[in-house]
Design a protein around this motif. Structure first.
Motif, short mmCIF file in Angstrom:
data_model
loop_
_atom_site.label_atom_id
_atom_site.label_comp_id
_atom_site.label_asym_id
_atom_site.label_seq_id
_atom_site.Cartn_x
_atom_site.Cartn_y
_atom_site.Cartn_z
N ASP A 126 1.27 30.60 19.88
CA ASP A 126 1.54 29.42 20.71
C ASP A 126 0.33 28.49 20.71
OD1 ASP A 126 4.05 30.35 21.30
OD2 ASP A 126 3.52 31.12 23.30
N ARG A 129 0.14 26.70 17.41
CA ARG A 129 1.17 25.66 17.32
C ARG A 129 0.77 24.43 18.14
NH1 ARG A 129 5.25 28.85 19.30
NH2 ARG A 129 5.19 30.62 17.92
N MET A 130 0.23 24.71 19.31
CA MET A 130 -0.19 23.58 20.17
C MET A 130 -1.31 22.79 19.52
SD MET A 130 0.16 25.30 23.97
CE MET A 130 -0.83 24.08 24.73
N GLU A 132 -1.88 22.56 16.28
CA GLU A 132 -1.29 21.84 15.15
C GLU A 132 -0.56 20.59 15.65
OE1 GLU A 132 1.20 24.41 12.83
OE2 GLU A 132 -0.46 25.74 12.28
N GLU A 133 0.19 20.76 16.75
CA GLU A 133 0.91 19.62 17.29
C GLU A 133 -0.05 18.51 17.74
OE1 GLU A 133 3.59 20.98 20.33
OE2 GLU A 133 4.78 22.14 18.90
N GLU A 134 -1.16 18.95 18.39
CA GLU A 134 -2.15 17.97 18.83
C GLU A 134 -2.75 17.24 17.64
OE1 GLU A 134 -5.05 19.97 21.21
OE2 GLU A 134 -3.63 20.36 22.84
N ASN A 136 -1.32 16.84 14.72
CA ASN A 136 -0.28 15.96 14.18
C ASN A 136 -0.14 14.70 15.03
OD1 ASN A 136 0.29 17.72 12.10
ND2 ASN A 136 2.02 18.69 13.15
N ASP A 137 -0.21 14.88 16.36
CA ASP A 137 -0.13 13.72 17.24
C ASP A 137 -1.30 12.77 17.01
OD1 ASP A 137 2.17 14.71 18.36
OD2 ASP A 137 1.21 15.51 20.17
N GLU A 140 -0.76 10.91 13.78
CA GLU A 140 0.25 9.89 13.91
C GLU A 140 -0.33 8.67 14.63
OE1 GLU A 140 3.77 11.43 15.80
OE2 GLU A 140 4.12 12.84 14.17
#
Length: 143
Positions: A126, A129-130, A132-134, A136-137, A140
Protein backbone atom coordinates in the motif's frame (compact mmCIF):
# COMPACT_ATOMS: atom_id res chain seq x y z
CA UNK A 1 6.29 -62.42 7.42
CA UNK A 2 9.82 -63.26 8.55
CA UNK A 3 12.03 -65.32 6.30
CA UNK A 4 14.05 -66.85 9.14
CA UNK A 5 13.19 -67.51 12.80
CA UNK A 6 16.07 -65.24 13.87
CA UNK A 7 14.32 -62.31 12.17
CA UNK A 8 11.65 -62.50 14.87
CA UNK A 9 14.11 -61.91 17.73
CA UNK A 10 14.14 -58.60 19.53
CA UNK A 11 17.27 -56.47 19.11
CA UNK A 12 20.10 -57.56 21.43
CA UNK A 13 20.84 -53.97 22.47
CA UNK A 14 17.27 -53.53 23.71
CA UNK A 15 17.32 -56.83 25.59
CA UNK A 16 20.70 -55.99 27.17
CA UNK A 17 19.44 -52.57 28.32
CA UNK A 18 16.29 -54.06 29.85
CA UNK A 19 18.31 -56.74 31.64
CA UNK A 20 20.78 -54.17 33.02
CA UNK A 21 17.91 -52.01 34.30
CA UNK A 22 16.29 -55.02 36.01
CA UNK A 23 19.43 -56.33 37.75
CA UNK A 24 21.17 -54.76 40.73
CA UNK A 25 24.55 -53.01 40.30
CA UNK A 26 27.50 -55.32 39.84
CA UNK A 27 25.49 -58.34 38.69
CA UNK A 28 26.59 -59.73 35.34
CA UNK A 29 24.76 -62.02 32.96
CA UNK A 30 26.31 -64.53 30.59
CA UNK A 31 25.91 -64.28 26.84
CA UNK A 32 24.03 -67.57 26.87
CA UNK A 33 21.54 -66.33 29.50
CA UNK A 34 21.05 -63.08 27.57
CA UNK A 35 20.32 -65.11 24.43
CA UNK A 36 17.80 -67.30 26.29
CA UNK A 37 16.04 -64.23 27.69
CA UNK A 38 15.97 -62.69 24.21
CA UNK A 39 14.35 -65.79 22.72
CA UNK A 40 11.85 -66.02 25.58
CA UNK A 41 10.94 -62.33 25.18
CA UNK A 42 10.46 -62.78 21.44
CA UNK A 43 8.22 -65.82 21.97
CA UNK A 44 6.20 -63.89 24.56
CA UNK A 45 5.73 -60.91 22.21
CA UNK A 46 4.65 -63.20 19.36
CA UNK A 47 2.19 -65.05 21.59
CA UNK A 48 0.75 -61.81 23.02
CA UNK A 49 0.43 -60.40 19.49
CA UNK A 50 -1.36 -63.52 18.31
CA UNK A 51 -3.82 -63.38 21.21
CA UNK A 52 -4.39 -59.65 20.69
CA UNK A 53 -4.96 -60.30 16.99
CA UNK A 54 -7.70 -62.78 17.90
CA UNK A 55 -9.50 -60.03 19.84
CA UNK A 56 -9.15 -57.64 16.91
CA UNK A 57 -10.54 -60.28 14.54
CA UNK A 58 -13.50 -60.87 16.88
CA UNK A 59 -14.12 -57.13 16.65
CA UNK A 60 -13.89 -57.38 12.84
CA UNK A 61 -10.85 -55.10 12.77
CA UNK A 62 -7.45 -55.45 11.16
CA UNK A 63 -5.70 -53.04 13.49
CA UNK A 64 -4.65 -54.09 16.98
CA UNK A 65 -5.30 -51.54 19.70
CA UNK A 66 -4.35 -51.21 23.35
CA UNK A 67 -7.62 -52.81 24.46
CA UNK A 68 -6.80 -55.89 22.41
CA UNK A 69 -3.41 -56.19 24.08
CA UNK A 70 -4.90 -55.74 27.57
CA UNK A 71 -7.55 -58.38 26.81
CA UNK A 72 -4.84 -60.71 25.54
CA UNK A 73 -2.85 -60.24 28.74
CA UNK A 74 -5.90 -61.23 30.78
CA UNK A 75 -6.53 -64.25 28.56
CA UNK A 76 -2.89 -65.29 28.97
CA UNK A 77 -3.42 -65.04 32.74
CA UNK A 78 -1.08 -62.09 33.29
CA UNK A 79 -3.58 -60.17 35.43
CA UNK A 80 -0.88 -58.97 37.81
CA UNK A 81 0.57 -56.89 34.96
CA UNK A 82 -2.73 -55.21 34.15
CA UNK A 83 -2.40 -52.31 36.60
CA UNK A 84 1.16 -51.37 35.56
CA UNK A 85 0.22 -51.74 31.88
CA UNK A 86 -2.83 -49.50 32.26
CA UNK A 87 -0.77 -46.92 34.14
CA UNK A 88 1.90 -46.96 31.43
CA UNK A 89 -0.76 -46.63 28.74
CA UNK A 90 -2.27 -43.63 30.53
CA UNK A 91 1.15 -41.96 30.83
CA UNK A 92 1.78 -42.61 27.13
CA UNK A 93 -1.60 -41.14 26.15
CA UNK A 94 -0.99 -38.03 28.27
CA UNK A 95 2.43 -37.55 26.67
CA UNK A 96 0.95 -37.92 23.20
CA UNK A 97 -1.84 -35.49 24.03
CA UNK A 98 0.72 -32.99 25.34
CA UNK A 99 2.79 -33.34 22.18
CA UNK A 100 -0.31 -32.90 20.02
CA UNK A 101 -1.32 -29.76 21.91
CA UNK A 102 2.22 -28.39 21.68
CA UNK A 103 2.19 -28.95 17.90
CA UNK A 104 -1.21 -27.27 17.69
CA UNK A 105 0.08 -24.25 19.66
CA UNK A 106 3.17 -24.11 17.48
CA UNK A 107 1.04 -24.22 14.33
CA UNK A 108 -1.24 -21.48 15.66
CA UNK A 109 1.78 -19.33 16.47
CA UNK A 110 3.24 -19.92 13.01
CA UNK A 111 -0.11 -19.05 11.39
CA UNK A 112 -0.32 -15.89 13.48
CA UNK A 113 3.21 -14.88 12.49
CA UNK A 114 2.37 -15.57 8.83
CA UNK A 115 -0.70 -13.35 9.08
CA UNK A 116 1.38 -10.61 10.69
CA UNK A 117 3.94 -10.87 7.89
CA UNK A 118 1.19 -10.83 5.30
CA UNK A 119 -0.30 -7.71 6.87
CA UNK A 120 3.12 -6.05 6.90
CA UNK A 121 3.63 -6.95 3.25
CA UNK A 122 0.18 -5.60 2.40
CA UNK A 123 1.00 -2.38 4.24
CA UNK A 124 4.33 -2.15 2.40
CA UNK A 125 2.51 -2.71 -0.91
CA UNK A 126 0.00 0.00 0.00
CA UNK A 127 2.85 2.38 0.89
CA UNK A 128 4.57 1.66 -2.43
CA UNK A 129 1.33 2.22 -4.36
CA UNK A 130 0.73 5.50 -2.57
CA UNK A 131 4.28 6.65 -3.34
CA UNK A 132 3.83 5.70 -7.02
CA UNK A 133 0.52 7.53 -7.16
CA UNK A 134 2.10 10.61 -5.59
CA UNK A 135 4.93 10.48 -8.13
CA UNK A 136 2.43 10.06 -10.95
CA UNK A 137 0.41 12.99 -9.61
CA UNK A 138 3.57 15.12 -9.44
CA UNK A 139 4.52 14.13 -12.98
CA UNK A 140 1.06 15.02 -14.23
CA UNK A 141 1.25 18.40 -12.51
CA UNK A 142 4.69 19.04 -14.04
CA UNK A 143 3.36 18.16 -17.50
Amino acid sequence: MAERPEDLNLPNAVITRIIKEALPEGVNISKEARSAISRAASVFVLYATSCANNFAMKGKRKTLNAGDVLSAMEEMEFQRFMVPLKESLEVYRREQKGKKEARKDKDKKADSEEQDKSREEDNDDDDERMEEEEQNDEEEVDN
